[in-house]
Scaffold this motif. Structure first.
Motif, PDB file in Angstrom:
ATOM      1  N   ASP A  79      41.962  49.508  34.444  1.00 38.17           N
ATOM      2  CA  ASP A  79      41.599  48.544  35.481  1.00 38.17           C
ATOM      3  C   ASP A  79      42.176  47.161  35.176  1.00 38.17           C
ATOM      4  O   ASP A  79      42.716  46.482  36.067  1.00 38.17           O
ATOM      5  N   ARG A  80      42.062  46.771  33.906  1.00 36.97           N
ATOM      6  CA  ARG A  80      42.588  45.467  33.518  1.00 36.97           C
ATOM      7  C   ARG A  80      44.101  45.418  33.675  1.00 36.97           C
ATOM      8  O   ARG A  80      44.656  44.413  34.149  1.00 36.97           O
ATOM      9  N   ASN A  83      44.817  45.290  37.339  1.00 36.67           N
ATOM     10  CA  ASN A  83      44.567  43.935  37.857  1.00 36.67           C
ATOM     11  C   ASN A  83      45.642  42.966  37.404  1.00 36.67           C
ATOM     12  O   ASN A  83      46.133  42.148  38.177  1.00 36.67           O
ATOM     13  N   ARG A  84      45.985  43.058  36.103  1.00 34.85           N
ATOM     14  CA  ARG A  84      47.030  42.153  35.594  1.00 34.85           C
ATOM     15  C   ARG A  84      48.368  42.412  36.270  1.00 34.85           C
ATOM     16  O   ARG A  84      49.093  41.479  36.611  1.00 34.85           O
ATOM     17  N   ALA A  86      48.777  43.628  39.264  1.00 31.07           N
ATOM     18  CA  ALA A  86      48.676  43.111  40.634  1.00 31.07           C
ATOM     19  C   ALA A  86      48.847  41.596  40.655  1.00 31.07           C
ATOM     20  O   ALA A  86      49.531  41.039  41.529  1.00 31.07           O
ATOM     21  N   VAL A  87      48.216  40.915  39.676  1.00 27.59           N
ATOM     22  CA  VAL A  87      48.354  39.454  39.606  1.00 27.59           C
ATOM     23  C   VAL A  87      49.799  39.066  39.343  1.00 27.59           C
ATOM     24  O   VAL A  87      50.341  38.148  39.972  1.00 27.59           O
TER      25      VAL A  87
END
Length: 458
Positions: A79-80, A83-84, A86-87
């Motif tokens: 997930d991290r 998310n990273r 995606a960022v």
């Protein structure tokens, strides 16, 4: 495991308490109780297996807990990472969008933009730079500026001085009547990649518009001044002419003997001079109202003929030569096309050239074998109309040839040799600026003096 080791140690220590630890497995007669041995062995084996099973179950439970923890950690990490990612992807897209936005701004600028690093190599090159130089950005990035664009009117010393001082430098590069450029060098704070930015603005249209406004104001002021001067001159001239006419009538009626002819001659000289002054005043009035905002098609030969007629009225030396006594040779090609021009301004140019020729002819002494003449030729050559005005009067020195088309106040690098009243700076201005033509002069003792004018046919 610790408990098992403790039991083994306790059993080992208790062995010494018995004389024979295997006595329980023998009968009274000394025979072995095999059934008892088998049962005991099976019991021990079962107990060992149970203990091993317990340990295995505990290890399995522990491994399951560890696997669940690892699964949770893995899910969290995924997930991290997602998310990273995606960022980072969003940040990258924003950077790409901003870079594209900045690039579109740079490329849409109506000025030539060039970015240089500390080594004077090109890092930025917008669309306007491509249009002006004809070289795409891929061919010039990373190259030395003067290798990529040798025609640029900057020196390496100027660019290096901006990099060293960190101060903005503004330069102007212009050729009167042809082009005007503003060049600005901006040093940047980030010297690692792009050391400075060069902006080259084509301000030719702006400068030409400003010059037209200034020229219109100047012509208007000059017309007002010329009108006032002509009016002021005409009043005393009218008085002089009326008094001279009355004096001539009284002299003709009087009986003065031999002095009468002398007085009549002097009065006639004054009358001619007054008439000449009146013609000058009228020429000033014509000049004041001659300027137009737009050109018109006109034939040059009639303009030249009117100029000659006007020069005949204007230029007379009472003690020497009169313009009407000069042999005017006219050689006009036929047919000649009409050209777009300001006829009144061309007339003033031709009159000024006739005036210059007249005073040059007056500066020489003539006899029956050597007569003054002015040769005028008008012809067509390719896309231009050529006008040549030549005379056999006093020649211009090399210094005078340099000064004759320059305003008096512009001569600063050497002593003035051409008299102010003989200069043709305004005529040169009319030909080169108002008519986008060319004007030159050649002069020597053998071939005389020749003024050459080139005017475009369209």
């Amino acid at each position: 495991m610790k408990k098992l080791l403790a039991l083994i140690a306790l059993a080992s220590l208790s062995m010494s308490a018995y004389a024979d630890i295997f006595a329980v497995f023998r009968e009274a007669d000394g025979s072995t109780k095999w059934q008892y041995v088998a049962n005991t062995t099976a019991s021990v084996l079962i107990i060992s297996l149970v203990i091993a099973l317990i340990f295995l179950i505990r290890a399995h439970l522990r491994s399951m807990r560890a696997n669940r923890a690892l699964t949770d950690i893995k899910a969290t990490l995924e997930d991290r990472v997602a998310n990273r990612t995606a960022v980072l992807q969003a940040t990258t897209e924003q950077l790409v969008e901003r870079e594209a936005y900045i690039a579109s701004i740079v490329n849409s600028m109506p000025v030539m933009l060039i970015g240089l690093n500390q080594q004077l190599h090109i890092t930025q090159w917008n669309k306007k730079a491509e249009e002006i130089t004809g070289r795409p950005i891929k061919d010039v990035v990373g190259k030395n500026l003067w290798e990529a664009y040798a025609a640029i009117t900057l020196t390496q010393e100027q660019v290096k001085s901006v990099l060293e001082s960190g101060e903005t430098l503004t330069l102007k590069h212009a050729q009167r009547g042809q082009y005007s450029f503003d060049i600005t060098l901006y040093p940047l704070d980030n010297h690692a990649d792009t050391g400075l930015v060069i902006l080259i603005s084509d301000v030719t249209k702006q400068v030409n518009a400003e010059n037209k406004v200034a020229e219109r104001d100047k012509v208007s002021a000059m017309g007002e001044l010329a009108s006032a001067m002509a009016y002021d001159i005409s009043l005393p001239m009218q008085t002089i002419l009326s008094r001279v006419t009355r004096a001539r009538q009284e002299l003709e009626a009087a009986d003065l003997g031999e002095v009468k002819e002398f007085l009549l001659q002097e009065v006639e000289t004054v009358r001619l001079s007054a008439h000449q002054a009146t013609a000058i005043a009228q020429n000033l009035l014509d000049l004041a109202g001659s300027h137009r905002d737009s050109k018109q098609l006109a034939d040059v030969p009639p303009i030249m003929d009117r100029s000659i007629a006007l020069a005949t009225d204007l230029f007379t030396d009472a003690d020497s030569l009169a313009f009407k006594h000069i042999n005017i040779r006219r050689n006009y090609a036929s047919p000649l096309p009409q050209i777009p021009c300001f006829p009144a301004e061309l007339e003033q140019v031709f009159v000024r050239l006739m005036r210059n020729s007249f005073y040059a002819l007056n500066a020489k002494t003539w006899d029956d074998n050597n007569k003054p003449w002015i040769n005028i030729e008008i012809g067509e050559f390719y896309d231009s109309l050529w006008i040549k005005i030549e005379h056999n009067g006093k020649c211009l020195s090399p210094s005078e040839q340099l000064d004759i088309f320059q305003p008096f106040f512009a001569i600063t690098n050497h002593e003035s040799t051409c008299p102010v009243e003989q200069r043709l700076s305004y005529s040169y201005f009319i030909i080169t600026d108002h008519h986008r033509g060319q004007m030159a002069v050649t002069s020597d003792e053998q071939y005389g003096t020749c003024f050459n004018i080139q005017l475009a046919l369209s």
